[in-house]
Design a protein around this motif. Sequence first.
Motif, PDB file in Angstrom:
ATOM      1  N   GLY A 112      83.644  50.705  -6.454  1.00 60.84           N
ATOM      2  CA  GLY A 112      84.054  52.096  -6.472  1.00 60.84           C
ATOM      3  C   GLY A 112      85.039  52.446  -5.378  1.00 60.84           C
ATOM      4  O   GLY A 112      85.345  51.645  -4.490  1.00 60.84           O
ATOM      5  N   ALA A 153      83.129  57.766  -4.904  1.00 60.99           N
ATOM      6  CA  ALA A 153      82.275  56.848  -5.675  1.00 60.99           C
ATOM      7  C   ALA A 153      82.098  55.495  -4.986  1.00 60.99           C
ATOM      8  O   ALA A 153      81.518  54.580  -5.583  1.00 60.99           O
ATOM      9  CB  ALA A 153      82.862  56.635  -7.065  1.00 60.99           C
ATOM     10  N   ARG A 154      82.586  55.354  -3.744  1.00 63.38           N
ATOM     11  CA  ARG A 154      82.415  54.084  -3.021  1.00 63.38           C
ATOM     12  C   ARG A 154      80.932  53.890  -2.751  1.00 63.38           C
ATOM     13  O   ARG A 154      80.256  54.763  -2.191  1.00 63.38           O
ATOM     14  CB  ARG A 154      83.194  54.132  -1.713  1.00 63.38           C
ATOM     15  CG  ARG A 154      83.232  52.822  -0.933  1.00 63.38           C
ATOM     16  CD  ARG A 154      83.895  51.711  -1.714  1.00 63.38           C
ATOM     17  NE  ARG A 154      84.190  50.545  -0.884  1.00 63.38           N
ATOM     18  CZ  ARG A 154      84.298  49.316  -1.362  1.00 63.38           C
ATOM     19  NH1 ARG A 154      84.155  49.087  -2.665  1.00 63.38           N
ATOM     20  NH2 ARG A 154      84.589  48.306  -0.562  1.00 63.38           N
TER      21      ARG A 154
END
Length: 449
Positions: free
Chosen positions: A337, A341-342
């Motif tokens: 991501g 969204a990491r």
Amino acid sequence: MDMSALSAAVEDGTIDTVIVATPDMQGRLVGKRLTARHFLESCEAGVGTCSVVLTWGQDHALDPDYALSGWANGYPDMVVVPDMATLARYAWFERTAFVMGNAVRPDESAIDVAPRTALARMLERLAGHGLRARFASELEFFLYDETPRSAHDKGFVNLTGKHATLHPETLMRTSEDEHFLGPLRNHLEAAGVPVEMVKAEYSPGQVEINLHHADAMKAADSHMLLKAAAKEIALQQGMIATFMAKPDHDLGGSSCHVHLSLQDESGQSAFAAGPDGRGASETMTRFLGGLTHHIRDIFLFFAPTTNSYRRMQPGTFAPDSVTWGEDNRTVAFRMVGAGGARRIENRIPGADVNPYLAYAAMLAAGLRGIEEGLEPVGAALGGNAYHADAPALPRTLDEATEAFAGSELIRDCFGAEFHDHYANYGRQSILAARAAVTDYERRMLFLDI
């Protein structure tokens, strides 16, 4: 749904039953169905039940050596106090609402071993670092053309799966199952559990369903409601949905990949780095360092049954070593991501996990990594992790329980009562399995020995 909406629904007859439930050690919902009238009159006081529900074995045996509840103290009461923020329609049953509760003692003091309490404590600790966690469970399960009675009468062997052939990822297979999958998606959405997608997994009759990410407690509650809905809607249609990690040695295993991201106090990703947000921040690196250094301490909560270890075989997309890497499905911890969204995907857990304990364990280990500035074990892997020279993950429940029982991390983060309680859970589970005569033994020995 809030209390005013519930009161109105009770008044007009659209709700007549309220379920009050809480998770047990094994990640099963235990609870009671109350008349809606009685719930409205007494909800603030909570619902009393026997504390045995937080000590019994996988088969509901009265396992010994728990301080919380047993013969020595007469199996005292506990109280499940509704968390009204979780009040929602239990949409797959008519005129029914549901609320998740927190288990406390009759004097209102906390029960440290209760799964929701354990996760809440770790979230408080995380907040002390100015961080907030978001999780998503990616659950798999199998459908069988059986009923609980037919499975029992067959001795839980030679069971008939919903399908006999492989059609993973195909639209045809999900179309065949839409009579079940459609109501499952729609009822969960109506219950406030946001579903992203459903697909046909690899093995015949295997399904994967992905839930939208949420704050940690909401995500764990949603995980529990997904399991309840899948199992109960299947029963309504004359089927069984099982979340065993490995229901048959000839089939693939069912996983619960856990996705975790952290946000800072401004709501920004604490994991993302670099101009494209795809790099790893120092926080992400240290958190991963904690997970990889302390994986043995917390492994019991990722593989809590003897069956869990049947799933973790080389070449099956279930990891077998302490490995990590970027977008690599063969490692234990997959970094994926970008930007908000990491995240870290923990690929170890099977579908048999208790989400509150699995989430809390990840936070405990990751926070320790941040506090101690730990670097991840080994280097990032871009190739096949099954060929990597990396430390092995525990191979048995015995090994995981021994590591848990000796863990200073668990005792420090969760307290002595919690540590002793779940170490005993592991030991009692091992003893129960060790005494059982298995179908495998009968097949190997009944005629030939």
